[in-house]
Design a protein around this motif. Structure first.
Motif, PDB file in Angstrom:
ATOM      1  N   VAL A 172       0.837  -1.194   0.000  1.00  0.00           N
ATOM      2  CA  VAL A 172       0.000   0.000   0.000  1.00  0.00           C
ATOM      3  C   VAL A 172       0.878   1.252   0.000  1.00  0.00           C
ATOM      4  O   VAL A 172       0.577   2.240  -0.684  1.00  0.00           O
ATOM      5  N   ALA A 173       1.982   1.215   0.754  1.00  0.00           N
ATOM      6  CA  ALA A 173       2.907   2.352   0.775  1.00  0.00           C
ATOM      7  C   ALA A 173       3.467   2.619  -0.618  1.00  0.00           C
ATOM      8  O   ALA A 173       3.597   3.778  -1.045  1.00  0.00           O
ATOM      9  N   ALA A 223      -6.624  -1.403  -4.398  1.00  0.00           N
ATOM     10  CA  ALA A 223      -7.007  -2.810  -4.571  1.00  0.00           C
ATOM     11  C   ALA A 223      -6.488  -3.360  -5.886  1.00  0.00           C
ATOM     12  O   ALA A 223      -5.982  -4.491  -5.955  1.00  0.00           O
ATOM     13  N   ASP A 224      -6.579  -2.549  -6.950  1.00  0.00           N
ATOM     14  CA  ASP A 224      -6.060  -2.993  -8.248  1.00  0.00           C
ATOM     15  C   ASP A 224      -4.546  -3.195  -8.186  1.00  0.00           C
ATOM     16  O   ASP A 224      -4.005  -4.133  -8.777  1.00  0.00           O
ATOM     17  N   SER A 225      -3.859  -2.303  -7.466  1.00  0.00           N
ATOM     18  CA  SER A 225      -2.409  -2.441  -7.329  1.00  0.00           C
ATOM     19  C   SER A 225      -2.050  -3.703  -6.559  1.00  0.00           C
ATOM     20  O   SER A 225      -1.100  -4.419  -6.920  1.00  0.00           O
ATOM     21  N   LEU A 226      -2.806  -3.999  -5.497  1.00  0.00           N
ATOM     22  CA  LEU A 226      -2.549  -5.216  -4.725  1.00  0.00           C
ATOM     23  C   LEU A 226      -2.845  -6.462  -5.544  1.00  0.00           C
ATOM     24  O   LEU A 226      -2.162  -7.483  -5.408  1.00  0.00           O
ATOM     25  N   ALA A 227      -3.870  -6.384  -6.398  1.00  0.00           N
ATOM     26  CA  ALA A 227      -4.220  -7.541  -7.234  1.00  0.00           C
ATOM     27  C   ALA A 227      -3.092  -7.876  -8.196  1.00  0.00           C
ATOM     28  O   ALA A 227      -2.868  -9.048  -8.528  1.00  0.00           O
ATOM     29  N   HIS A 267      -0.074  -7.725  -7.505  1.00  0.00           N
ATOM     30  CA  HIS A 267       0.916  -8.464  -6.722  1.00  0.00           C
ATOM     31  C   HIS A 267       0.413  -9.857  -6.370  1.00  0.00           C
ATOM     32  O   HIS A 267       1.116 -10.845  -6.576  1.00  0.00           O
ATOM     33  N   ALA A 268      -0.805  -9.928  -5.824  1.00  0.00           N
ATOM     34  CA  ALA A 268      -1.393 -11.216  -5.443  1.00  0.00           C
ATOM     35  C   ALA A 268      -2.893 -11.022  -5.253  1.00  0.00           C
ATOM     36  O   ALA A 268      -3.322 -10.110  -4.533  1.00  0.00           O
ATOM     37  N   LEU A 269      -3.674 -11.874  -5.904  1.00  0.00           N
ATOM     38  CA  LEU A 269      -5.130 -11.756  -5.805  1.00  0.00           C
ATOM     39  C   LEU A 269      -5.608 -11.942  -4.371  1.00  0.00           C
ATOM     40  O   LEU A 269      -6.563 -11.298  -3.934  1.00  0.00           O
ATOM     41  N   ALA A 270      -4.947 -12.812  -3.624  1.00  0.00           N
ATOM     42  CA  ALA A 270      -5.367 -13.052  -2.248  1.00  0.00           C
ATOM     43  C   ALA A 270      -5.215 -11.796  -1.403  1.00  0.00           C
ATOM     44  O   ALA A 270      -6.050 -11.516  -0.523  1.00  0.00           O
ATOM     45  N   MET A 271      -4.168 -11.010  -1.666  1.00  0.00           N
ATOM     46  CA  MET A 271      -3.972  -9.778  -0.909  1.00  0.00           C
ATOM     47  C   MET A 271      -5.067  -8.768  -1.239  1.00  0.00           C
ATOM     48  O   MET A 271      -5.560  -8.044  -0.359  1.00  0.00           O
TER      49      MET A 271
END
Length: 640
Positions: A324-325, A339-343, A345-349
């Motif tokens: 997130v940072a 959320a799109d940025s985390l996806a 990296h990993a869908l679970a995150m």
């Protein structure tokens, strides 16, 4: 003795050499994606998840008793060669397709495991780690002779066992003094039981995710356990690298079975270590919970798994804060954009982020703004403990802000990552798990050579090798690296599904087809296609289109009355929705209800069997196809 192979007639007469064959087979037999996660699996669900160890052990026994002797008897060095010799090219091609479909997900799980462990232990970036691992596995599969690879596998197995034993000894000494952990295991179980009762009495557990350690059939039913053990056992029995390693000990069934017995003995050393390791780790972790450890002073052993995203406290982790940072530093401050940025990296995150309370997300964003990109691990830890956890605890109703079983989710590989700090072992002990995973990946890549060559050569390097051998050995590992780059979070399920497919497609033809003189090529092909097809349909049907699967097979589902009513209600809502958004929401809820979640089963199933354990349906179908088609078709030797 030939330098090119570890197994010859001369070797077979020497017990020490046969034991070495068994040790080498053990080093390339069991997917590290399961073995490395096994302590964490047993930690999570107690005796129920011992099935993940019992199945592979039974598989090695079956490989030594049934599969490898049959392959050696027909003078073959690999499964494709045995199929080619006994049933012709068409059967070898069909079996080769199954082996490729099995190798791809197994390689994906091994490379992802390497990436996770390398990132946590060495600080290497995940993507470069899996690319390097894929390249090394390809190089080892092509360049090493059978003899050199056999020695490498033996060393890798010893390293893996040492990587489990050292933390176990240190953990046992912390709680019981200088003892032999395996002998003091009973005392550890009694202590775990007392801690569990204390946690229950103090309301520190969440019964949806909590399982009493020594009580079986809480997380898995008897039928689920049976299906899982069978799928793993038959899948491991037909692993191409295991069968080839054992068959290399000569053509006599007795010597091949002796090598299999040695292999089972070595693997048993791992499997008797895992339950003790899980119990002693639970003593430390539940002890911290029983002591009402404040979230503001988290134990240091949580830093590594939280930083790797393999542990979560009230749905948050240091890994989430870190990403997130980075997203906030890139100008993404909206929760949906994050959320799109985390996806990516990993869908679970991403899913965990979306499940968080709005106030918790706001607290993470504020902490991320203060940190910026490239924050040190110490700064991340302080921000996580000081800003994120208080908000997460408040949103979850954890008024005491202490570490509880309900708050902490430790994923299977998370326990492995936590072991050095938890036990006091040096951090480099995790390196002992990298070489075994690399050996398994290389062994799978080597098995692809036999598929490409249709079993015409025993040597990994030979003159005039067809281009397809090189192509397949390159393409499949690189494709697996591509899938591993997506950071799949269900590595154990992926591995079980792959082994299930291998069991359904190959076990009937290898266990019965090679031994039964009446078996025909048509019967062998039918067994491979029908067995593998049934298992693929069951797995993909439940995972990809669960609602449609349930509607088709509702009479065979073990769904309860309330779940069926909820399914019908959601179906009506989706059909009568006044907007596309409402329809999409109802259909998504339908899919989730039919598929199930990690903590609750779905409606889409046959008799309650998990999708990954579909071999229990595919193997009987394969046996039936082999027998029936063989009885109505001619053997090749009988044809005019």
């Amino acid at each position: 003795m030939s330098d090119a192979t570890l197994g010859t007639k001369a070797v077979a007469t020497r017990p020490a050499a046969t034991a070495l064959v068994g040790l080498s087979a053990a080093g390339r037999a069991l997917p590290v994606a399961i073995l490395a996660a096994l302590p964490g699996l047993v930690f999570t669900a107690g005796f129920d998840h011992l099935a993940y160890g019992l199945g592979p052990l039974a598989g090695i026994v079956l490989a030594g008793l049934l599969i490898a002797p049959h392959i050696a008897r027909v003078g073959a060095a690999s499964i494709p060669e045995a199929l080619l010799t006994s049933f012709g090219k068409a059967a070898a091609v069909a079996g080769g397709i199954v082996l490729v479909l099995v190798a791809l997900p197994l390689l994906t799980a091994e490379l992802a495991t390497i990436g996770i462990v390398a990132e946590a232990s060495l600080g290497l970036p995940y993507l470069p780690a899996i690319v390097v691992a894929a390249v090394l596995s390809i190089a080892a599969s092509v360049l090493l002779s059978n003899r050199a690879f056999a020695w490498l596998a033996a060393v890798a197995f010893v390293m893996f066992l040492a990587g489990l034993l050292l933390p176990l000894v240190l953990l046992a000494s912390k709680s019981h003094g200088l003892v032999l952990p395996h002998l003091a295991y009973g005392d550890a179980l009694s202590a775990v039981d007392r801690l569990e009762q204390e946690l229950i009495e103090n309301g520190l557990v969440e019964f949806e995710t909590f399982a009493v350690h020594v009580t079986p059939f809480l997380r898995l039913s008897r039928l689920d356990t049976f299906a899982l053990v069978v799928s793993l056992a038959l899948g491991v029995a037909v692993l191409p690298q295991l069968a080839s390693a054992l068959a290399s000990n000569g053509r006599r069934a007795a010597t091949v079975r002796l090598a299999g017995a040695w292999s089972a003995l070595f693997v048993m050393l791992v499997l008797v270590t895992v339950p003790a390791l899980a119990a002693y780790a639970k003593l430390e972790i539940y002890g911290a919970m029983a002591a009402n450890t404040p979230l503001a002073t988290l134990p240091v052993w949580l830093e590594a798994p939280l930083g790797a995203g393999l542990a979560h406290i009230h749905g948050t982790s240091i890994a989430m804060l870190d990403h997130v940072a980075k997203a906030v530093s890139a100008g993404q401050i909206d929760p949906a954009a994050i959320a799109d940025s985390l996806a990516a990296h990993a869908l679970a995150m991403e899913q965990r982020w979306l499940a968080l309370d709005e106030q918790v997300r706001s607290a993470i964003i504020e902490a991320a703004r203060a940190l910026g990109a490239g924050a040190s691990s110490a700064d991340l830890w302080q921000a996580y403990v000081g800003q994120v956890l208080p908000a997460a605890a408040a949103a979850a109703g954890n008024n005491t802000a202490t570490l509880t079983q309900a708050a902490l989710v430790l994923e299977p590989l998370g326990l492995l990552i936590a072991l050095p700090a938890l036990s006091g072992a040096p951090a480099w002990i995790l390196l002992g798990f990298l070489l075994p995973a690399l050996v398994i990946a290389a062994a799978l890549a080597r098995s692809l050579i036999a598929v490409a060559l249709s079993g015409r050569t025993r040597e990994p390097v030979s003159e005039g090798r067809p281009l397809r051998a090189y192509a397949l050995t390159l393409i499949i590992p690189l494709a697996a690296a591509g899938f591993a780059a997506l950071r799949p979070d269900e590595l154990v399920s992926i591995t079980v599904s792959a082994l299930s497919l291998g069991a359904a497609g190959l076990f009937p033809v290898l266990a019965l087809g090679l031994a039964w003189k009446r078996a025909t090529a048509a019967g062998a092909i039918a067994a491979i296609l029908l067995g593998g097809g049934v298992t693929l349909y069951y797995d993909f049907g439940i995972e990809v289109f669960p609602a449609a699967f349930y509607r088709t097979w509702a009479p065979l589902s073990n769904a309860g009355e309330f779940a069926i009513e909820e399914f019908e209600t959601l179906t009506t809502e989706a059909r009568d929705a006044e907007s596309e958004e409402a329809r999409a929401s109802a259909e998504a809820a339908l899919e989730t209800l039919a598929r199930g979640t990690p903590s609750s089963g779905g409606l889409a199933n046959w008799f309650g069997i998990d999708s990954a354990s579909g071999a229990v349906f595919g193997v009987p179908a394969g046996f039936a196809a082999l027998v029936l088609v063989s009885l109505v078709t001619r053997r090749r030797s009988d044809q005019p």
